[in-house]
Design a protein around this motif. Structure first.
Motif, PDB file in Angstrom:
ATOM      1  N   LYS A  48       6.905  12.471   4.315  1.00  0.00           N
ATOM      2  CA  LYS A  48       6.151  13.667   3.932  1.00  0.00           C
ATOM      3  C   LYS A  48       5.563  13.415   2.550  1.00  0.00           C
ATOM      4  CE  LYS A  48       6.814  18.629   3.396  1.00  0.00           C
ATOM      5  NZ  LYS A  48       7.816  19.713   3.449  1.00  0.00           N
ATOM      6  N   LEU A  49       4.269  13.624   2.426  1.00  0.00           N
ATOM      7  CA  LEU A  49       3.574  13.464   1.148  1.00  0.00           C
ATOM      8  C   LEU A  49       3.554  14.809   0.432  1.00  0.00           C
ATOM      9  CD1 LEU A  49       0.590  11.339   2.480  1.00  0.00           C
ATOM     10  CD2 LEU A  49       2.585  10.496   1.242  1.00  0.00           C
ATOM     11  N   SER A  50       3.566  14.770  -0.895  1.00  0.00           N
ATOM     12  CA  SER A  50       3.554  16.012  -1.660  1.00  0.00           C
ATOM     13  C   SER A  50       2.733  15.845  -2.927  1.00  0.00           C
ATOM     14  CB  SER A  50       4.986  16.433  -2.008  1.00  0.00           C
ATOM     15  OG  SER A  50       5.614  15.452  -2.796  1.00  0.00           O
ATOM     16  N   GLY A  51       2.599  16.936  -3.666  1.00  0.00           N
ATOM     17  CA  GLY A  51       1.815  16.913  -4.898  1.00  0.00           C
ATOM     18  C   GLY A  51       0.359  16.673  -4.602  1.00  0.00           C
ATOM     19  N   GLY A  52      -0.258  15.808  -5.368  1.00  0.00           N
ATOM     20  CA  GLY A  52      -1.675  15.514  -5.201  1.00  0.00           C
ATOM     21  C   GLY A  52      -2.016  14.851  -3.883  1.00  0.00           C
ATOM     22  N   CYS A  53      -1.008  14.306  -3.191  1.00  0.00           N
ATOM     23  CA  CYS A  53      -1.252  13.664  -1.888  1.00  0.00           C
ATOM     24  C   CYS A  53      -1.386  14.690  -0.767  1.00  0.00           C
ATOM     25  CB  CYS A  53      -0.109  12.711  -1.549  1.00  0.00           C
ATOM     26  SG  CYS A  53       0.009  11.295  -2.643  1.00  0.00           S
ATOM     27  N   GLN A  54      -0.801  15.847  -0.954  1.00  0.00           N
ATOM     28  CA  GLN A  54      -0.842  16.882   0.083  1.00  0.00           C
ATOM     29  C   GLN A  54      -2.222  17.511   0.100  1.00  0.00           C
ATOM     30  OE1 GLN A  54       1.901  20.078  -0.444  1.00  0.00           O
ATOM     31  NE2 GLN A  54       1.622  20.841   1.619  1.00  0.00           N
ATOM     32  N   GLY A  55      -2.945  17.303   1.171  1.00  0.00           N
ATOM     33  CA  GLY A  55      -4.293  17.839   1.292  1.00  0.00           C
ATOM     34  C   GLY A  55      -5.367  16.902   0.777  1.00  0.00           C
ATOM     35  N   CYS A  56      -4.976  15.758   0.237  1.00  0.00           N
ATOM     36  CA  CYS A  56      -5.956  14.798  -0.301  1.00  0.00           C
ATOM     37  C   CYS A  56      -6.718  14.136   0.844  1.00  0.00           C
ATOM     38  CB  CYS A  56      -5.238  13.749  -1.141  1.00  0.00           C
ATOM     39  SG  CYS A  56      -6.314  12.439  -1.733  1.00  0.00           S
ATOM     40  N   SER A  57      -8.019  14.003   0.678  1.00  0.00           N
ATOM     41  CA  SER A  57      -8.845  13.393   1.721  1.00  0.00           C
ATOM     42  C   SER A  57      -8.543  11.900   1.894  1.00  0.00           C
ATOM     43  CB  SER A  57     -10.318  13.594   1.394  1.00  0.00           C
ATOM     44  OG  SER A  57     -10.627  12.984   0.161  1.00  0.00           O
ATOM     45  N   SER A  58      -7.926  11.263   0.919  1.00  0.00           N
ATOM     46  CA  SER A  58      -7.601   9.833   1.008  1.00  0.00           C
ATOM     47  C   SER A  58      -6.176   9.581   1.475  1.00  0.00           C
ATOM     48  CB  SER A  58      -7.799   9.171  -0.357  1.00  0.00           C
ATOM     49  OG  SER A  58      -9.140   9.243  -0.748  1.00  0.00           O
ATOM     50  N   SER A  59      -5.431  10.629   1.783  1.00  0.00           N
ATOM     51  CA  SER A  59      -4.021  10.444   2.113  1.00  0.00           C
ATOM     52  C   SER A  59      -3.797   9.615   3.369  1.00  0.00           C
ATOM     53  CB  SER A  59      -3.312  11.790   2.228  1.00  0.00           C
ATOM     54  OG  SER A  59      -3.840  12.546   3.287  1.00  0.00           O
ATOM     55  N   SER A  60      -4.655   9.743   4.364  1.00  0.00           N
ATOM     56  CA  SER A  60      -4.453   8.949   5.588  1.00  0.00           C
ATOM     57  C   SER A  60      -4.669   7.464   5.307  1.00  0.00           C
ATOM     58  CB  SER A  60      -5.359   9.424   6.717  1.00  0.00           C
ATOM     59  OG  SER A  60      -6.714   9.298   6.362  1.00  0.00           O
ATOM     60  N   ALA A  61      -5.616   7.132   4.448  1.00  0.00           N
ATOM     61  CA  ALA A  61      -5.820   5.732   4.069  1.00  0.00           C
ATOM     62  C   ALA A  61      -4.642   5.226   3.242  1.00  0.00           C
ATOM     63  CB  ALA A  61      -7.117   5.572   3.281  1.00  0.00           C
ATOM     64  N   THR A  62      -4.156   6.055   2.340  1.00  0.00           N
ATOM     65  CA  THR A  62      -2.982   5.688   1.544  1.00  0.00           C
ATOM     66  C   THR A  62      -1.796   5.425   2.458  1.00  0.00           C
ATOM     67  OG1 THR A  62      -3.714   6.986  -0.357  1.00  0.00           O
ATOM     68  CG2 THR A  62      -1.355   6.510  -0.211  1.00  0.00           C
ATOM     69  N   LEU A  63      -1.619   6.275   3.442  1.00  0.00           N
ATOM     70  CA  LEU A  63      -0.490   6.131   4.355  1.00  0.00           C
ATOM     71  C   LEU A  63      -0.609   4.872   5.203  1.00  0.00           C
ATOM     72  CD1 LEU A  63       2.093   7.721   5.372  1.00  0.00           C
ATOM     73  CD2 LEU A  63       0.654   8.263   7.327  1.00  0.00           C
ATOM     74  N   LYS A  64      -1.729   4.682   5.871  1.00  0.00           N
ATOM     75  CA  LYS A  64      -1.871   3.568   6.817  1.00  0.00           C
ATOM     76  C   LYS A  64      -2.131   2.232   6.118  1.00  0.00           C
ATOM     77  CE  LYS A  64      -1.122   5.809  10.560  1.00  0.00           C
ATOM     78  NZ  LYS A  64       0.100   5.550  11.310  1.00  0.00           N
ATOM     79  N   ASP A  65      -3.031   2.209   5.152  1.00  0.00           N
ATOM     80  CA  ASP A  65      -3.415   0.951   4.515  1.00  0.00           C
ATOM     81  C   ASP A  65      -2.480   0.539   3.386  1.00  0.00           C
ATOM     82  OD1 ASP A  65      -5.608   0.896   6.214  1.00  0.00           O
ATOM     83  OD2 ASP A  65      -6.930   1.853   4.756  1.00  0.00           O
ATOM     84  N   GLY A  66      -1.721   1.480   2.863  1.00  0.00           N
ATOM     85  CA  GLY A  66      -0.826   1.176   1.760  1.00  0.00           C
ATOM     86  C   GLY A  66       0.626   1.240   2.169  1.00  0.00           C
ATOM     87  N   ILE A  67       1.110   2.452   2.403  1.00  0.00           N
ATOM     88  CA  ILE A  67       2.535   2.656   2.669  1.00  0.00           C
ATOM     89  C   ILE A  67       2.974   1.962   3.958  1.00  0.00           C
ATOM     90  CG2 ILE A  67       4.290   4.391   3.191  1.00  0.00           C
ATOM     91  CD1 ILE A  67       2.717   6.307   1.306  1.00  0.00           C
ATOM     92  N   GLU A  68       2.265   2.201   5.061  1.00  0.00           N
ATOM     93  CA  GLU A  68       2.672   1.606   6.340  1.00  0.00           C
ATOM     94  C   GLU A  68       2.616   0.084   6.294  1.00  0.00           C
ATOM     95  OE1 GLU A  68       2.098   3.169  10.614  1.00  0.00           O
ATOM     96  OE2 GLU A  68       0.364   1.867  10.250  1.00  0.00           O
ATOM     97  N   ARG A  69       1.585  -0.469   5.709  1.00  0.00           N
ATOM     98  CA  ARG A  69       1.462  -1.929   5.609  1.00  0.00           C
ATOM     99  C   ARG A  69       2.641  -2.518   4.841  1.00  0.00           C
ATOM    100  NH1 ARG A  69      -0.105  -4.854   1.685  1.00  0.00           N
ATOM    101  NH2 ARG A  69      -1.044  -3.139   0.548  1.00  0.00           N
ATOM    102  N   MET A  70       2.973  -1.910   3.714  1.00  0.00           N
ATOM    103  CA  MET A  70       4.061  -2.392   2.879  1.00  0.00           C
ATOM    104  C   MET A  70       5.417  -2.256   3.596  1.00  0.00           C
ATOM    105  SD  MET A  70       4.910  -1.307  -1.026  1.00  0.00           S
ATOM    106  CE  MET A  70       3.189  -1.522  -1.457  1.00  0.00           C
TER     107      MET A  70
END
Length: 85
Positions: A37-59
């Motif tokens: 679950k993302l929170s703070g500035g990530c919640q509702g951010c238009s870039s959150s799906s890219a952060t999740l898939k290209d950053g967090i999931e990859r790592m």
């Protein structure tokens, strides 16, 4: 395994998210899926799906091959302070 993922997040993920006012919380692991679950500035951010898939999931997949997918449980519609509007 959750503790090891938390350590990875503490060392490599959360500092980057915090720079934008965000955070990530591990909710559960089930059937090769990591639920977060993302929170703070990530919640509702238009870039959150890219952060999740290209950053967090990859790592996560690089460090924990048994994790096949990272699933976002965030209620992005209720975000009140996204970094990017």
């Amino acid at each position: 395994m959750i503790r090891k993922i938390e350590n990875l997040f503490d060392e490599q993920v959360r500092p980057a998210l915090a720079a934008h006012g965000g955070n990530v919380e591990v909710i559960d692991i089930d059937n090769g899926k990591l639920f977060v679950k993302l929170s703070g500035g990530c919640q509702g951010c238009s870039s959150s799906s890219a952060t999740l898939k290209d950053g967090i999931e990859r790592m996560v997949k690089q460090n924990f091959p048994e994790i096949e997918e990272v699933v976002d449980l965030t209620d992005h519609a209720s975000g009140d302070s996204p970094y990017f509007s």
